[in-house]
Design a protein around this motif. Structure first.
Motif, PDB file in Angstrom:
ATOM      1  N   ASP A  49       0.920  -1.115   0.039  1.00 11.26           N
ATOM      2  CA  ASP A  49      -0.121  -0.021   0.085  1.00 11.26           C
ATOM      3  C   ASP A  49       0.783   1.243   0.205  1.00 11.26           C
ATOM      4  OD1 ASP A  49      -2.346  -1.500   0.064  1.00 11.26           O
ATOM      5  OD2 ASP A  49      -2.380  -1.464   2.245  1.00 11.26           O
ATOM      6  N   LEU A  50       1.904   1.101   0.946  1.00 12.17           N
ATOM      7  CA  LEU A  50       2.834   2.487   0.885  1.00 12.17           C
ATOM      8  C   LEU A  50       3.582   2.639  -0.400  1.00 12.17           C
ATOM      9  CD1 LEU A  50       4.035   1.732   4.527  1.00 12.17           C
ATOM     10  CD2 LEU A  50       2.783   3.639   3.746  1.00 12.17           C
ATOM     11  N   LYS A  51       3.988   1.720  -0.892  1.00 13.62           N
ATOM     12  CA  LYS A  51       4.687   1.472  -2.372  1.00 13.62           C
ATOM     13  C   LYS A  51       3.661   2.423  -3.374  1.00 13.62           C
ATOM     14  CE  LYS A  51       6.320  -2.473  -2.326  1.00 13.62           C
ATOM     15  NZ  LYS A  51       6.907  -3.926  -2.678  1.00 13.62           N
ATOM     16  N   LYS A  57       0.299  11.520  -6.980  1.00 18.62           N
ATOM     17  CA  LYS A  57       0.629  12.708  -7.482  1.00 18.62           C
ATOM     18  C   LYS A  57       0.665  13.738  -6.581  1.00 18.62           C
ATOM     19  CE  LYS A  57      -1.013  12.185 -12.448  1.00 18.62           C
ATOM     20  NZ  LYS A  57      -1.894  12.703 -13.252  1.00 18.62           N
ATOM     21  N   SER A  58      -0.085  13.460  -5.436  1.00 21.86           N
ATOM     22  CA  SER A  58      -0.161  14.166  -4.108  1.00 21.86           C
ATOM     23  C   SER A  58       1.063  14.327  -3.406  1.00 21.86           C
ATOM     24  CB  SER A  58      -1.187  13.768  -3.535  1.00 21.86           C
ATOM     25  OG  SER A  58      -1.037  14.596  -1.930  1.00 21.86           O
ATOM     26  N   LYS A  59       1.871  15.338  -3.315  1.00 18.49           N
ATOM     27  CA  LYS A  59       2.967  15.614  -2.502  1.00 18.49           C
ATOM     28  C   LYS A  59       3.047  15.130  -1.329  1.00 18.49           C
ATOM     29  CE  LYS A  59       6.389  19.350  -1.095  1.00 18.49           C
ATOM     30  NZ  LYS A  59       6.621  20.798  -1.102  1.00 18.49           N
ATOM     31  N   THR A  60       1.817  15.485  -0.543  1.00 22.76           N
ATOM     32  CA  THR A  60       1.680  15.048   0.890  1.00 22.76           C
ATOM     33  C   THR A  60       1.564  13.438   0.990  1.00 22.76           C
ATOM     34  OG1 THR A  60       0.431  17.255   1.235  1.00 22.76           O
ATOM     35  CG2 THR A  60       0.166  15.252   2.913  1.00 22.76           C
ATOM     36  N   LEU A  61       0.746  12.950  -0.021  1.00 21.33           N
ATOM     37  CA  LEU A  61       0.543  11.473   0.061  1.00 21.33           C
ATOM     38  C   LEU A  61       2.294  10.864  -0.146  1.00 21.33           C
ATOM     39  CD1 LEU A  61      -2.496  10.689  -1.947  1.00 21.33           C
ATOM     40  CD2 LEU A  61      -1.950  10.294   0.557  1.00 21.33           C
ATOM     41  N   VAL A  62       2.731  11.317  -0.993  1.00 23.60           N
ATOM     42  CA  VAL A  62       3.867  10.844  -1.148  1.00 23.60           C
ATOM     43  C   VAL A  62       5.266  10.986  -0.364  1.00 23.60           C
ATOM     44  CG1 VAL A  62       6.239  11.133  -2.949  1.00 23.60           C
ATOM     45  CG2 VAL A  62       3.655  11.122  -4.066  1.00 23.60           C
ATOM     46  N   GLN A  63       5.187  12.076   0.299  1.00 27.90           N
ATOM     47  CA  GLN A  63       6.145  12.203   1.367  1.00 27.90           C
ATOM     48  C   GLN A  63       5.970  11.675   2.602  1.00 27.90           C
ATOM     49  OE1 GLN A  63       7.275  16.567   2.146  1.00 27.90           O
ATOM     50  NE2 GLN A  63       8.458  16.471   0.199  1.00 27.90           N
ATOM     51  N   GLN A  64       4.596  11.583   2.807  1.00 28.18           N
ATOM     52  CA  GLN A  64       4.137  10.843   4.178  1.00 28.18           C
ATOM     53  C   GLN A  64       4.370   9.160   3.729  1.00 28.18           C
ATOM     54  OE1 GLN A  64       0.102  12.017   4.956  1.00 28.18           O
ATOM     55  NE2 GLN A  64       0.892  13.343   6.537  1.00 28.18           N
ATOM     56  N   SER A  65       4.309   8.688   2.672  1.00 31.16           N
ATOM     57  CA  SER A  65       4.431   7.078   2.637  1.00 31.16           C
ATOM     58  C   SER A  65       5.904   7.010   2.481  1.00 31.16           C
ATOM     59  CB  SER A  65       3.676   6.911   1.342  1.00 31.16           C
ATOM     60  OG  SER A  65       4.094   7.714   0.159  1.00 31.16           O
ATOM     61  N   LEU A  92      12.082   3.729  -8.001  1.00 29.48           N
ATOM     62  CA  LEU A  92      12.427   4.769  -6.855  1.00 29.48           C
ATOM     63  C   LEU A  92      13.883   5.334  -7.341  1.00 29.48           C
ATOM     64  CD1 LEU A  92      12.334   6.073  -3.963  1.00 29.48           C
ATOM     65  CD2 LEU A  92      13.794   3.916  -3.142  1.00 29.48           C
ATOM     66  N   SER A  93      14.870   4.484  -7.917  1.00 32.77           N
ATOM     67  CA  SER A  93      16.183   5.115  -8.367  1.00 32.77           C
ATOM     68  C   SER A  93      15.945   6.144  -9.539  1.00 32.77           C
ATOM     69  CB  SER A  93      17.077   3.983  -8.739  1.00 32.77           C
ATOM     70  OG  SER A  93      17.298   2.906  -7.954  1.00 32.77           O
ATOM     71  N   TRP A  94      15.205   5.769 -10.281  1.00 39.25           N
ATOM     72  CA  TRP A  94      14.853   6.796 -11.354  1.00 39.25           C
ATOM     73  C   TRP A  94      14.064   8.122 -11.018  1.00 39.25           C
ATOM     74  CZ3 TRP A  94      17.962   6.900 -15.444  1.00 39.25           C
ATOM     75  CH2 TRP A  94      18.582   5.661 -15.873  1.00 39.25           C
ATOM     76  N   LYS A  95      12.867   7.704 -10.080  1.00 39.18           N
ATOM     77  CA  LYS A  95      12.452   8.911  -9.707  1.00 39.18           C
ATOM     78  C   LYS A  95      13.138   9.846  -8.816  1.00 39.18           C
ATOM     79  CE  LYS A  95       8.439  10.770  -8.853  1.00 39.18           C
ATOM     80  NZ  LYS A  95       7.590  11.550  -9.857  1.00 39.18           N
ATOM     81  N   ILE A  96      14.296   9.468  -8.223  1.00 41.94           N
ATOM     82  CA  ILE A  96      15.084  10.762  -7.463  1.00 41.94           C
ATOM     83  C   ILE A  96      15.861  11.603  -8.676  1.00 41.94           C
ATOM     84  CG2 ILE A  96      17.286  10.920  -6.275  1.00 41.94           C
ATOM     85  CD1 ILE A  96      16.574   8.123  -4.884  1.00 41.94           C
ATOM     86  N   CYS A  97      15.922  11.003  -9.746  1.00 40.33           N
ATOM     87  CA  CYS A  97      16.541  11.397 -10.909  1.00 40.33           C
ATOM     88  C   CYS A  97      15.676  12.631 -11.670  1.00 40.33           C
ATOM     89  CB  CYS A  97      17.438  10.726 -11.972  1.00 40.33           C
ATOM     90  SG  CYS A  97      18.702   9.642 -11.128  1.00 40.33           S
ATOM     91  N   SER A 103       9.797  15.351  -3.976  1.00 41.48           N
ATOM     92  CA  SER A 103      10.295  14.469  -2.795  1.00 41.48           C
ATOM     93  C   SER A 103      11.716  13.562  -2.966  1.00 41.48           C
ATOM     94  CB  SER A 103       9.104  13.424  -2.575  1.00 41.48           C
ATOM     95  OG  SER A 103       7.859  13.848  -2.356  1.00 41.48           O
ATOM     96  N   ALA A 104      12.330  14.363  -3.817  1.00 40.71           N
ATOM     97  CA  ALA A 104      13.671  13.343  -4.298  1.00 40.71           C
ATOM     98  C   ALA A 104      14.778  13.144  -2.993  1.00 40.71           C
ATOM     99  CB  ALA A 104      14.440  14.343  -5.289  1.00 40.71           C
ATOM    100  N   ASP A 105      14.502  14.119  -2.327  1.00 41.27           N
ATOM    101  CA  ASP A 105      15.576  14.169  -0.978  1.00 41.27           C
ATOM    102  C   ASP A 105      14.888  13.088   0.018  1.00 41.27           C
ATOM    103  OD1 ASP A 105      17.500  15.852  -1.642  1.00 41.27           O
ATOM    104  OD2 ASP A 105      16.738  17.616  -0.357  1.00 41.27           O
ATOM    105  N   ILE A 106      13.668  12.931   0.342  1.00 38.86           N
ATOM    106  CA  ILE A 106      13.306  11.678   1.367  1.00 38.86           C
ATOM    107  C   ILE A 106      13.439  10.607   0.469  1.00 38.86           C
ATOM    108  CG2 ILE A 106      10.905  12.283   0.590  1.00 38.86           C
ATOM    109  CD1 ILE A 106      11.994  11.118   4.057  1.00 38.86           C
ATOM    110  N   MET A 107      13.343  10.552  -0.833  1.00 37.44           N
ATOM    111  CA  MET A 107      13.270   9.257  -1.529  1.00 37.44           C
ATOM    112  C   MET A 107      14.898   8.990  -1.601  1.00 37.44           C
ATOM    113  SD  MET A 107      10.891   9.571  -4.754  1.00 37.44           S
ATOM    114  CE  MET A 107       9.166   9.406  -4.517  1.00 37.44           C
ATOM    115  N   SER A 108      15.794   9.958  -1.542  1.00 43.08           N
ATOM    116  CA  SER A 108      17.243   9.669  -1.254  1.00 43.08           C
ATOM    117  C   SER A 108      17.578   8.865  -0.124  1.00 43.08           C
ATOM    118  CB  SER A 108      18.003  10.899  -1.545  1.00 43.08           C
ATOM    119  OG  SER A 108      17.729  11.224  -2.642  1.00 43.08           O
TER     120      SER A 108
END
Length: 374
Positions: A49-51, A57-65, A92-97, A103-108
Protein backbone atom coordinates in the motif's frame (compact mmCIF):
# COMPACT_ATOMS: atom_id res chain seq x y z
CA UNK A 1 -9.60 -8.87 16.52
CA UNK A 2 -7.18 -6.27 15.11
CA UNK A 3 -6.18 -3.41 17.38
CA UNK A 4 -7.19 0.14 16.56
CA UNK A 5 -3.74 0.81 15.11
CA UNK A 6 -3.81 -2.32 12.96
CA UNK A 7 -7.24 -1.31 11.73
CA UNK A 8 -5.82 2.10 10.87
CA UNK A 9 -3.05 0.37 8.89
CA UNK A 10 -5.69 -1.53 6.91
CA UNK A 11 -7.17 1.81 5.81
CA UNK A 12 -4.07 2.39 3.66
CA UNK A 13 -5.66 0.31 0.91
CA UNK A 14 -9.06 1.97 1.15
CA UNK A 15 -10.54 2.90 -2.26
CA UNK A 16 -11.34 6.34 -0.85
CA UNK A 17 -8.43 8.86 -1.16
CA UNK A 18 -9.61 10.82 1.89
CA UNK A 19 -9.49 7.69 4.06
CA UNK A 20 -5.98 6.83 2.88
CA UNK A 21 -4.86 10.38 3.67
CA UNK A 22 -6.32 10.23 7.18
CA UNK A 23 -4.58 6.92 7.74
CA UNK A 24 -1.23 8.34 6.64
CA UNK A 25 -1.66 11.46 8.76
CA UNK A 26 -2.04 9.29 11.83
CA UNK A 27 0.48 6.55 11.03
CA UNK A 28 3.68 8.52 10.34
CA UNK A 29 4.32 8.90 14.06
CA UNK A 30 4.04 5.15 14.61
CA UNK A 31 6.63 4.19 11.98
CA UNK A 32 9.60 4.32 14.37
CA UNK A 33 10.34 2.32 17.48
CA UNK A 34 8.31 -0.63 18.79
CA UNK A 35 5.05 0.59 17.24
CA UNK A 36 6.49 0.03 13.74
CA UNK A 37 5.49 -3.61 14.16
CA UNK A 38 1.87 -2.66 13.37
CA UNK A 39 2.86 -2.42 9.71
CA UNK A 40 3.38 -6.20 9.70
CA UNK A 41 -0.36 -6.68 10.21
CA UNK A 42 -2.11 -8.85 7.62
CA UNK A 43 1.11 -10.28 6.13
CA UNK A 44 2.73 -6.86 5.70
CA UNK A 45 0.10 -5.74 3.19
CA UNK A 46 0.81 -2.16 4.26
CA UNK A 47 4.18 -2.26 2.49
CA UNK A 48 2.54 -2.69 -0.92
CA UNK A 49 0.00 0.00 0.00
CA UNK A 50 2.77 2.43 0.94
CA UNK A 51 4.74 1.73 -2.23
CA UNK A 52 1.61 2.42 -4.26
CA UNK A 53 0.92 5.65 -2.37
CA UNK A 54 4.50 6.80 -2.99
CA UNK A 55 3.67 6.87 -6.71
CA UNK A 56 0.65 9.16 -6.28
CA UNK A 57 0.63 12.73 -7.61
CA UNK A 58 -0.12 14.32 -4.22
CA UNK A 59 3.06 15.71 -2.61
CA UNK A 60 1.66 15.07 0.86
CA UNK A 61 0.75 11.45 0.13
CA UNK A 62 4.14 10.80 -1.41
CA UNK A 63 6.20 12.39 1.34
CA UNK A 64 4.27 10.69 4.14
CA UNK A 65 4.34 7.24 2.54
CA UNK A 66 8.04 7.45 1.69
CA UNK A 67 8.81 8.73 5.19
CA UNK A 68 7.08 5.69 6.66
CA UNK A 69 8.92 3.32 4.30
CA UNK A 70 12.25 4.96 5.19
CA UNK A 71 11.56 4.60 8.90
CA UNK A 72 10.43 0.98 8.55
CA UNK A 73 13.87 0.12 7.16
CA UNK A 74 15.06 0.00 10.77
CA UNK A 75 13.27 -3.37 10.92
CA UNK A 76 15.35 -6.02 9.12
CA UNK A 77 12.33 -7.98 7.90
CA UNK A 78 10.52 -4.95 6.50
CA UNK A 79 13.68 -3.49 4.94
CA UNK A 80 14.37 -6.81 3.22
CA UNK A 81 10.79 -6.94 1.97
CA UNK A 82 10.96 -3.45 0.46
CA UNK A 83 14.40 -3.98 -1.09
CA UNK A 84 13.39 -7.31 -2.64
CA UNK A 85 10.90 -5.58 -4.97
CA UNK A 86 13.18 -5.02 -7.95
CA UNK A 87 10.57 -3.06 -9.93
CA UNK A 88 10.00 -0.65 -7.05
CA UNK A 89 13.75 -0.27 -6.47
CA UNK A 90 14.18 0.61 -10.14
CA UNK A 91 11.29 3.08 -10.09
CA UNK A 92 12.60 4.72 -6.89
CA UNK A 93 16.12 5.11 -8.30
CA UNK A 94 14.90 6.77 -11.47
CA UNK A 95 12.33 8.88 -9.61
CA UNK A 96 15.12 10.54 -7.62
CA UNK A 97 16.60 11.63 -10.96
CA UNK A 98 13.32 13.24 -12.07
CA UNK A 99 14.22 16.92 -11.75
CA UNK A 100 10.67 18.02 -10.94
CA UNK A 101 10.33 15.53 -8.11
CA UNK A 102 9.37 17.46 -4.96
CA UNK A 103 10.23 14.45 -2.79
CA UNK A 104 13.67 13.56 -4.17
CA UNK A 105 15.46 14.10 -0.86
CA UNK A 106 13.21 11.89 1.25
CA UNK A 107 13.40 9.27 -1.51
CA UNK A 108 17.20 9.51 -1.28
CA UNK A 109 16.88 8.71 2.41
CA UNK A 110 14.79 5.64 1.57
CA UNK A 111 17.26 4.50 -1.08
CA UNK A 112 20.19 4.90 1.31
CA UNK A 113 18.37 2.88 3.97
CA UNK A 114 17.63 0.10 1.46
CA UNK A 115 21.34 -0.02 0.60
CA UNK A 116 21.90 -2.13 3.72
CA UNK A 117 20.59 -5.09 1.70
CA UNK A 118 22.49 -7.15 -0.89
CA UNK A 119 19.58 -6.53 -3.28
CA UNK A 120 20.85 -2.98 -3.75
CA UNK A 121 23.44 -4.35 -6.19
CA UNK A 122 20.62 -4.45 -8.73
CA UNK A 123 21.01 -0.69 -9.05
CA UNK A 124 24.08 -1.28 -11.20
CA UNK A 125 21.94 -3.11 -13.75
CA UNK A 126 19.14 -0.57 -14.12
CA UNK A 127 19.31 1.00 -17.57
CA UNK A 128 16.99 3.33 -19.34
CA UNK A 129 14.80 1.44 -21.78
CA UNK A 130 11.32 1.69 -23.20
CA UNK A 131 9.59 1.21 -19.85
CA UNK A 132 6.77 3.75 -19.93
CA UNK A 133 6.23 3.35 -16.17
CA UNK A 134 9.56 4.98 -15.35
CA UNK A 135 9.66 8.72 -14.52
CA UNK A 136 10.85 11.10 -17.27
CA UNK A 137 14.56 11.88 -17.56
CA UNK A 138 16.09 15.17 -18.75
CA UNK A 139 18.54 14.08 -21.44
CA UNK A 140 20.10 17.54 -21.56
CA UNK A 141 21.43 16.90 -18.04
CA UNK A 142 21.91 13.13 -17.93
CA UNK A 143 24.09 11.60 -20.63
CA UNK A 144 24.12 8.02 -19.36
CA UNK A 145 21.37 5.42 -19.63
CA UNK A 146 22.46 3.83 -16.33
CA UNK A 147 20.71 4.98 -13.18
CA UNK A 148 23.86 4.73 -11.03
CA UNK A 149 25.53 7.33 -13.26
CA UNK A 150 22.47 9.56 -13.12
CA UNK A 151 22.37 9.36 -9.32
CA UNK A 152 26.03 10.38 -9.26
CA UNK A 153 25.22 13.34 -11.52
CA UNK A 154 22.39 14.35 -9.19
CA UNK A 155 24.74 14.34 -6.22
CA UNK A 156 27.59 16.18 -7.92
CA UNK A 157 25.65 18.71 -9.99
CA UNK A 158 22.68 19.23 -7.70
CA UNK A 159 24.33 19.99 -4.37
CA UNK A 160 23.02 23.57 -4.16
CA UNK A 161 19.60 22.82 -5.63
CA UNK A 162 21.05 23.63 -9.05
CA UNK A 163 19.25 20.72 -10.72
CA UNK A 164 16.11 20.37 -8.64
CA UNK A 165 14.94 23.34 -6.56
CA UNK A 166 13.30 20.92 -4.14
CA UNK A 167 16.38 18.78 -3.44
CA UNK A 168 20.08 18.97 -2.55
CA UNK A 169 20.65 15.18 -2.81
CA UNK A 170 22.89 15.15 0.30
CA UNK A 171 21.63 11.77 1.50
CA UNK A 172 22.88 10.09 -1.66
CA UNK A 173 26.29 10.26 0.03
CA UNK A 174 25.06 7.66 2.52
CA UNK A 175 23.79 5.56 -0.38
CA UNK A 176 27.24 5.72 -2.02
CA UNK A 177 28.89 4.79 1.28
CA UNK A 178 26.75 1.69 1.61
CA UNK A 179 27.04 0.46 -1.97
CA UNK A 180 30.82 0.83 -1.71
CA UNK A 181 30.71 -1.96 0.90
CA UNK A 182 30.14 -4.36 -1.99
CA UNK A 183 32.83 -5.35 -4.46
CA UNK A 184 30.72 -4.18 -7.38
CA UNK A 185 30.31 -0.81 -5.74
CA UNK A 186 34.01 -0.43 -5.03
CA UNK A 187 34.81 -1.27 -8.63
CA UNK A 188 32.35 1.34 -9.83
CA UNK A 189 33.91 4.14 -7.80
CA UNK A 190 37.49 3.50 -8.90
CA UNK A 191 36.95 2.68 -12.60
CA UNK A 192 36.71 5.24 -15.40
CA UNK A 193 33.16 5.32 -16.74
CA UNK A 194 32.46 5.13 -20.46
CA UNK A 195 29.78 7.82 -20.58
CA UNK A 196 32.01 10.68 -19.39
CA UNK A 197 35.54 9.25 -19.13
CA UNK A 198 35.78 10.14 -15.43
CA UNK A 199 36.47 8.03 -12.33
CA UNK A 200 33.43 8.49 -10.03
CA UNK A 201 35.51 8.67 -6.86
CA UNK A 202 37.26 11.77 -8.21
CA UNK A 203 33.90 13.55 -8.46
CA UNK A 204 33.21 13.07 -4.77
CA UNK A 205 36.52 14.31 -3.37
CA UNK A 206 35.71 18.02 -3.52
CA UNK A 207 32.95 17.46 -0.94
CA UNK A 208 35.40 16.31 1.77
CA UNK A 209 35.62 19.94 2.87
CA UNK A 210 32.03 21.09 2.32
CA UNK A 211 31.67 22.33 5.88
CA UNK A 212 28.05 23.41 5.50
CA UNK A 213 26.99 19.78 4.97
CA UNK A 214 28.03 17.20 7.57
CA UNK A 215 25.96 14.58 5.73
CA UNK A 216 27.93 15.01 2.50
CA UNK A 217 31.30 15.00 4.21
CA UNK A 218 30.44 11.98 6.32
CA UNK A 219 29.07 9.90 3.46
CA UNK A 220 31.92 10.80 1.12
CA UNK A 221 34.56 10.01 3.78
CA UNK A 222 33.00 6.57 4.27
CA UNK A 223 32.82 6.01 0.50
CA UNK A 224 36.52 6.82 0.15
CA UNK A 225 37.44 4.45 2.96
CA UNK A 226 35.31 1.59 1.66
CA UNK A 227 36.75 2.06 -1.84
CA UNK A 228 40.20 1.28 -0.39
CA UNK A 229 39.38 -2.14 1.06
CA UNK A 230 40.94 -3.95 -1.91
CA UNK A 231 44.67 -3.42 -1.38
CA UNK A 232 45.57 -4.59 -4.89
CA UNK A 233 44.03 -1.38 -6.26
CA UNK A 234 46.00 1.03 -4.04
CA UNK A 235 48.95 1.64 -6.36
CA UNK A 236 46.71 2.56 -9.26
CA UNK A 237 44.49 4.81 -7.17
CA UNK A 238 47.39 6.63 -5.48
CA UNK A 239 49.25 7.24 -8.72
CA UNK A 240 46.26 8.21 -10.86
CA UNK A 241 46.49 11.97 -11.26
CA UNK A 242 42.92 12.06 -12.51
CA UNK A 243 41.83 10.92 -9.05
CA UNK A 244 44.51 12.75 -6.99
CA UNK A 245 43.21 11.05 -3.87
CA UNK A 246 45.76 11.79 -1.13
CA UNK A 247 45.26 15.57 -0.80
CA UNK A 248 41.54 15.08 -0.25
CA UNK A 249 42.20 12.62 2.58
CA UNK A 250 44.77 14.91 4.19
CA UNK A 251 43.08 18.31 3.84
CA UNK A 252 40.17 17.53 6.21
CA UNK A 253 42.61 16.43 8.93
CA UNK A 254 45.00 19.37 8.47
CA UNK A 255 44.90 22.71 10.27
CA UNK A 256 46.90 25.89 9.96
CA UNK A 257 47.75 25.39 13.65
CA UNK A 258 49.79 22.30 12.78
CA UNK A 259 52.82 24.52 12.31
CA UNK A 260 55.81 22.52 13.48
CA UNK A 261 56.54 20.88 10.14
CA UNK A 262 60.01 21.72 8.90
CA UNK A 263 60.53 23.26 5.50
CA UNK A 264 61.78 20.11 3.78
CA UNK A 265 58.82 18.07 4.97
CA UNK A 266 56.45 20.91 4.09
CA UNK A 267 57.49 20.90 0.46
CA UNK A 268 57.21 17.13 0.22
CA UNK A 269 53.53 17.40 1.09
CA UNK A 270 51.06 17.39 -1.82
CA UNK A 271 50.84 20.88 -3.33
CA UNK A 272 47.37 21.40 -1.87
CA UNK A 273 48.75 20.98 1.68
CA UNK A 274 51.62 23.43 1.37
CA UNK A 275 51.33 26.90 2.91
CA UNK A 276 47.79 26.48 4.19
CA UNK A 277 45.89 29.74 4.78
CA UNK A 278 45.69 30.98 8.36
CA UNK A 279 41.96 30.27 8.56
CA UNK A 280 42.30 26.62 7.47
CA UNK A 281 40.56 24.45 10.07
CA UNK A 282 40.37 20.73 10.67
CA UNK A 283 37.05 19.01 10.06
CA UNK A 284 35.05 19.79 13.23
CA UNK A 285 33.49 16.28 13.41
CA UNK A 286 35.91 13.78 15.04
CA UNK A 287 34.16 10.77 13.45
CA UNK A 288 34.84 12.17 9.97
CA UNK A 289 38.49 12.79 10.80
CA UNK A 290 38.68 9.20 12.06
CA UNK A 291 37.29 7.96 8.75
CA UNK A 292 40.09 9.70 6.87
CA UNK A 293 42.70 8.37 9.30
CA UNK A 294 41.33 4.87 8.75
CA UNK A 295 41.71 5.43 5.00
CA UNK A 296 45.39 6.20 5.60
CA UNK A 297 45.73 3.02 7.66
CA UNK A 298 44.26 1.03 4.79
CA UNK A 299 46.79 2.61 2.42
CA UNK A 300 49.50 1.40 4.81
CA UNK A 301 48.54 -2.20 4.06
CA UNK A 302 51.12 -2.53 1.27
CA UNK A 303 54.80 -1.68 1.16
CA UNK A 304 54.33 0.57 -1.86
CA UNK A 305 51.50 2.38 -0.10
CA UNK A 306 53.64 3.04 2.95
CA UNK A 307 56.51 4.28 0.79
CA UNK A 308 54.15 6.60 -1.06
CA UNK A 309 52.83 8.08 2.18
CA UNK A 310 56.35 8.54 3.52
CA UNK A 311 57.39 10.34 0.33
CA UNK A 312 54.48 12.75 0.77
CA UNK A 313 55.38 13.71 4.37
CA UNK A 314 52.28 12.09 5.83
CA UNK A 315 54.18 11.18 9.01
CA UNK A 316 54.97 14.76 10.14
CA UNK A 317 51.42 15.84 9.32
CA UNK A 318 49.95 13.05 11.46
CA UNK A 319 52.48 13.79 14.19
CA UNK A 320 51.20 17.37 14.36
CA UNK A 321 47.61 16.20 14.40
CA UNK A 322 48.41 13.91 17.32
CA UNK A 323 49.81 16.84 19.29
CA UNK A 324 46.71 18.95 18.81
CA UNK A 325 43.77 16.62 19.34
CA UNK A 326 42.10 15.41 22.52
CA UNK A 327 39.73 12.83 21.01
CA UNK A 328 40.93 9.37 22.09
CA UNK A 329 39.89 7.60 18.88
CA UNK A 330 41.74 10.14 16.74
CA UNK A 331 44.81 9.94 18.96
CA UNK A 332 44.84 6.13 18.78
CA UNK A 333 44.60 6.15 14.97
CA UNK A 334 47.39 8.73 14.74
CA UNK A 335 49.59 6.54 16.93
CA UNK A 336 48.94 3.50 14.75
CA UNK A 337 49.74 5.39 11.54
CA UNK A 338 52.94 6.88 12.95
CA UNK A 339 53.97 3.48 14.31
CA UNK A 340 53.57 1.88 10.88
CA UNK A 341 55.26 4.64 8.88
CA UNK A 342 58.27 5.17 11.11
CA UNK A 343 59.39 1.64 11.82
CA UNK A 344 61.50 -0.49 9.53
CA UNK A 345 59.97 -2.68 6.85
CA UNK A 346 59.49 -6.40 7.64
CA UNK A 347 61.14 -8.84 5.27
CA UNK A 348 57.89 -9.93 3.64
CA UNK A 349 56.68 -6.33 3.17
CA UNK A 350 53.46 -6.96 5.11
CA UNK A 351 52.30 -5.27 8.31
CA UNK A 352 50.66 -7.99 10.35
CA UNK A 353 48.51 -6.01 12.77
CA UNK A 354 46.89 -3.78 10.16
CA UNK A 355 43.21 -4.55 9.59
CA UNK A 356 42.68 -6.86 6.66
CA UNK A 357 39.64 -8.40 5.11
CA UNK A 358 38.67 -10.76 2.34
CA UNK A 359 37.14 -9.01 -0.64
CA UNK A 360 33.73 -10.59 -0.18
CA UNK A 361 33.32 -9.85 3.55
CA UNK A 362 31.17 -6.80 2.90
CA UNK A 363 29.57 -6.81 6.32
CA UNK A 364 32.86 -5.80 7.97
CA UNK A 365 33.29 -2.54 6.08
CA UNK A 366 31.93 0.83 7.09
CA UNK A 367 28.29 1.65 6.63
CA UNK A 368 25.99 4.51 7.52
CA UNK A 369 23.16 3.82 9.94
CA UNK A 370 19.47 3.79 9.14
CA UNK A 371 18.18 7.34 8.77
CA UNK A 372 14.90 7.89 10.57
CA UNK A 373 12.64 10.77 9.57
CA UNK A 374 10.52 12.58 12.10
Amino acid sequence: MPSQLEELVSFLHSPQPAVRQIALDNLVGFSTGPTAAIFKYDNCKAIDDLKGLSKEKSKTLVQQSVTILANLCDDDQLRRLIASDEHYLEWLSWKICHLENTSADIMSVLLSNLAKEDAINKVFDFKRGKNDELPPLDKTVFKSDRVIDCLMDCFVKGYDRQLNKYANFDFLSYFFADISRFRRGRQYFIEQQDYDGVVPLSKLLVFTEKYDSKIRREGVASTIKNSLFDSETHDRILNDQQINLLPYILLPIASAKDSEIDEEDMFNLPDELQLLPEDKIRDPVPAIVCNHLESLLLLCTTNSGREFLRSKSVYPLIRELHKNVEDEDMADLCYRIVNVLMRGEPENGQVEELPSRAADEEEESDEEGIVEVS
